[in-house]
Design a protein around this motif. Structure first.
Motif, PDB file in Angstrom:
ATOM      1  N   THR A  30       0.829  -1.209   0.000  1.00  0.00           N
ATOM      2  CA  THR A  30       0.000   0.000   0.000  1.00  0.00           C
ATOM      3  C   THR A  30       0.862   1.257   0.000  1.00  0.00           C
ATOM      4  O   THR A  30       0.619   2.191  -0.778  1.00  0.00           O
ATOM      5  N   ALA A  31       1.858   1.284   0.880  1.00  0.00           N
ATOM      6  CA  ALA A  31       2.732   2.457   0.968  1.00  0.00           C
ATOM      7  C   ALA A  31       3.594   2.609  -0.273  1.00  0.00           C
ATOM      8  O   ALA A  31       3.901   3.730  -0.694  1.00  0.00           O
ATOM      9  N   GLY A  34       0.947   3.767  -3.164  1.00  0.00           N
ATOM     10  CA  GLY A  34       0.489   5.118  -2.845  1.00  0.00           C
ATOM     11  C   GLY A  34       1.628   6.109  -2.763  1.00  0.00           C
ATOM     12  O   GLY A  34       1.505   7.255  -3.204  1.00  0.00           O
ATOM     13  N   GLY A  35       2.761   5.653  -2.192  1.00  0.00           N
ATOM     14  CA  GLY A  35       3.908   6.541  -2.054  1.00  0.00           C
ATOM     15  C   GLY A  35       4.518   6.916  -3.388  1.00  0.00           C
ATOM     16  O   GLY A  35       4.930   8.068  -3.590  1.00  0.00           O
ATOM     17  N   LEU A  95      -1.298   2.367   7.744  1.00  0.00           N
ATOM     18  CA  LEU A  95      -1.352   2.445   6.288  1.00  0.00           C
ATOM     19  C   LEU A  95      -1.237   3.891   5.809  1.00  0.00           C
ATOM     20  O   LEU A  95      -0.501   4.192   4.860  1.00  0.00           O
ATOM     21  N   THR A  99       2.207   5.597   3.901  1.00  0.00           N
ATOM     22  CA  THR A  99       2.011   6.122   2.549  1.00  0.00           C
ATOM     23  C   THR A  99       2.482   7.561   2.434  1.00  0.00           C
ATOM     24  O   THR A  99       3.264   7.909   1.533  1.00  0.00           O
ATOM     25  N   GLN A 102       6.463   7.743   3.150  1.00  0.00           N
ATOM     26  CA  GLN A 102       7.311   7.213   2.086  1.00  0.00           C
ATOM     27  C   GLN A 102       7.203   8.034   0.812  1.00  0.00           C
ATOM     28  O   GLN A 102       8.128   8.021  -0.016  1.00  0.00           O
ATOM     29  N   ALA A 103       6.108   8.755   0.626  1.00  0.00           N
ATOM     30  CA  ALA A 103       5.958   9.594  -0.567  1.00  0.00           C
ATOM     31  C   ALA A 103       7.090  10.603  -0.677  1.00  0.00           C
ATOM     32  O   ALA A 103       7.532  10.931  -1.786  1.00  0.00           O
ATOM     33  N   TYR A 106      10.096   8.524  -2.033  1.00  0.00           N
ATOM     34  CA  TYR A 106       9.856   8.156  -3.420  1.00  0.00           C
ATOM     35  C   TYR A 106       9.867   9.397  -4.314  1.00  0.00           C
ATOM     36  O   TYR A 106      10.287   9.338  -5.474  1.00  0.00           O
ATOM     37  N   THR A 156      11.800   0.285  -1.175  1.00  0.00           N
ATOM     38  CA  THR A 156      10.725  -0.602  -0.742  1.00  0.00           C
ATOM     39  C   THR A 156      11.237  -1.642   0.252  1.00  0.00           C
ATOM     40  O   THR A 156      10.523  -2.027   1.183  1.00  0.00           O
ATOM     41  N   THR A 163       8.336  -1.421   8.646  1.00  0.00           N
ATOM     42  CA  THR A 163       6.979  -1.738   9.089  1.00  0.00           C
ATOM     43  C   THR A 163       6.957  -2.275  10.515  1.00  0.00           C
ATOM     44  O   THR A 163       5.922  -2.221  11.175  1.00  0.00           O
TER      45      THR A 163
END
Length: 221
Positions: A30-31, A34-35, A95, A99, A102-103, A106, A156, A163
């Motif tokens: 998910t992260a 979305g990220g 979650l 996200t 980490q955005a 990224y 990742t 996590t």
């Protein structure tokens, strides 16, 4: 000392550890998705040339990258329920937190990827009448993703390792489940060794995949 360890609790713990692993994987996927999407938008905003848009994206990225992840996890876990007036649960909080956090990372990877595309191709796309956003979507981003794919996967791997920090808010990830079993069965050494092995096998295997991918991308270039 190792001969004194009792690993007989491991087989019976597998179903619970598997459930925890699936949640850790859920956070990671998910992260990551979305990220990368949010991070790509942040990178495009930073490079758009719009002063306000670039300033807002830069402020977001610098803020997230300057705060420890554990503090962000705790902050979202406390702040979001306060703002909306009701709890959202530790799993949903995890979650969301991963996200948006980490955005920022990224986003910086994608910005480097965008800047790695030659200016000749960028200018050619503008010469064809494309707008900035069209050039990004059709010409620049596909190449940027390919160039940065090893770095995206490396981030990742770090994300998957991080996590385990959702342990702090009670979310039942792999590490939290392992800790609960260790406390119940009074076998922390055995359980933590086994979980460490799981993390090692997964992360080391992905690292080998990244190295192979780096070589293939270098050949294509």
């Amino acid at each position: 000392m190792l001969s004194e360890l009792d690993f007989s609790i491991i087989p019976a713990s597998i179903p619970f550890l598997w459930a925890g692993f699936l949640f850790s994987l859920k956070i990671t996927v998910t992260a990551m998705v979305g990220g990368i999407i949010l991070g790509t938008l942040l990178a495009m905003a930073r490079l758009s040339g719009g002063p306000w848009l670039a300033a807002a994206a830069t402020a977001y990225i610098n803020t997230m990258r300057s705060i420890p992840l554990l503090m962000v996890i705790m902050g979202f876990f406390i702040i979001i329920p306060t703002l909306i007036g009701h709890p959202i649960g530790s799993e949903n909080s995890a979650l969301i937190t991963f996200t948006v956090f980490q955005a920022a990372y990224y986003g910086e990877i994608m910005r480097a990827g965008i800047q790695s595309v030659s200016t000749g191709q960028v200018n050619a796309s503008f010469a064809l009448g494309m707008t900035y956003w069209q050039a990004m979507g059709h010409i620049i981003l596909p190449q940027a993703v390919r160039n940065m794919l090893p770095l995206l996967l490396t981030q990742t791997i770090v994300l998957f390792q991080d996590t385990s920090l959702v342990y702090a808010i009670g979310a039942k990830d792999l590490f939290r489940v392992a800790t609960n079993i260790a406390n119940t069965e009074h076998a922390p050494v055995e359980m933590y060794l086994f979980v460490a092995l799981i993390y090692f096998v997964i992360c080391f295997s992905l690292s080998l995949l990244v190295k192979r991918m780096q070589k293939r991308i270098a050949i294509v270039r």
